[in-house]
Motif scaffolding. Structure first.
Motif, mmCIF file in Angstrom:
data_model
loop_
_atom_site.group_PDB
_atom_site.id
_atom_site.type_symbol
_atom_site.label_atom_id
_atom_site.label_comp_id
_atom_site.label_asym_id
_atom_site.label_seq_id
_atom_site.Cartn_x
_atom_site.Cartn_y
_atom_site.Cartn_z
ATOM 1 N N VAL A 164 -0.948 3.512 1.772
ATOM 2 C CA VAL A 164 -0.179 4.499 1.025
ATOM 3 C C VAL A 164 -1.100 5.457 0.283
ATOM 4 C CG1 VAL A 164 1.454 4.746 -0.899
ATOM 5 C CG2 VAL A 164 1.715 2.865 0.718
ATOM 6 N N GLY A 221 0.929 11.297 -4.825
ATOM 7 C CA GLY A 221 1.083 10.272 -3.803
ATOM 8 C C GLY A 221 2.510 9.765 -3.718
ATOM 9 N N GLY A 222 2.623 8.529 -3.281
ATOM 10 C CA GLY A 222 3.922 7.895 -3.206
ATOM 11 C C GLY A 222 4.524 7.879 -1.819
ATOM 12 N N THR A 263 -1.642 7.257 -2.979
ATOM 13 C CA THR A 263 -1.145 6.917 -4.308
ATOM 14 C C THR A 263 -2.092 7.442 -5.372
ATOM 15 O OG1 THR A 263 -0.319 5.090 -5.680
ATOM 16 C CG2 THR A 263 -2.304 4.660 -4.389
ATOM 17 N N SER A 264 -1.586 7.596 -6.566
ATOM 18 C CA SER A 264 -2.430 7.970 -7.699
ATOM 19 C C SER A 264 -1.803 7.414 -8.957
ATOM 20 C CB SER A 264 -2.565 9.492 -7.793
ATOM 21 O OG SER A 264 -1.290 10.090 -7.931
ATOM 22 N N THR A 279 -5.939 9.079 -1.188
ATOM 23 C CA THR A 279 -5.179 10.136 -0.530
ATOM 24 C C THR A 279 -5.784 10.513 0.813
ATOM 25 O OG1 THR A 279 -4.131 12.291 -0.924
ATOM 26 C CG2 THR A 279 -6.417 12.066 -1.612
#
Length: 156
Positions: A65, A55-56, A67-68, A91
């Motif tokens: 967003v 992610g990011g 993300t993980s 995601t």
């Protein structure tokens, strides 16, 4: 125009997760180099492996967003004092990649110690939401239906 899925997953994993599994999980999250052997999906049938939960960045089709995060749940130790791993993933998944991503989700859920609700799926082509529910024998994706009783609050 393509359709997308919004996937959210939140699970605990055992404190003694085997190192090869932990390395592969970190790779899937974009946090490590690829291990020599990948067990999370039948990657050959999908063409090639990729970091499905790296992610990011802003989600392609949904607010928020992708993300993980994987970390030790130090504030929530097990009864025996061991500290589980906590994993959260959000995601956006392209419809063409949905099958392999769900293989990876299944692989993660096989490792997980969580029981019951572990996440949700939304489809860009509708307003419907589906719950992801883990149980002893596997997991289910369960439709959520609107009920007549709704709680609504307004603010100014």
């Amino acid at each position: 125009m393509s359709d997308y899925y919004d996937l959210f997953l939140a699970v605990d994993l055992p404190p003694d997760l085997p190192e090869p599994t932990l390395q592969e999980l970190r790779w899937l999250l974009g946090q490590a180099e690829a291990p020599p052997t990948l067990e999370s999906a039948d990657w050959d049938s999908w063409g090639y492996p990729w970091q499905v939960f790296a992610g990011g960045f802003a989600s392609h089709s949904f607010d928020g967003v992708d993300t993980s995060l994987l970390l030790r749940a130090v504030d929530r130790p097990n009864l025996d004092g061991s500290v589980p791993w906590a994993l959260t993933v959000r995601t956006c998944v392209h419809e063409d990649e949905f099958g392999v991503v769900m293989e990876v989700v299944e692989w993660i859920l096989r490792q997980s110690t969580a029981q019951g609700w572990v996440g949700f799926l939304r489809y860009s082509g509708s307003d419907e939401v589906q719950h992801v529910v883990r149980h002893q024998d596997g997991f289910d994706v369960v439709d959520v239906r609107m009920t007549r009783k709704q709680i609504s609050r307004s603010w100014s």
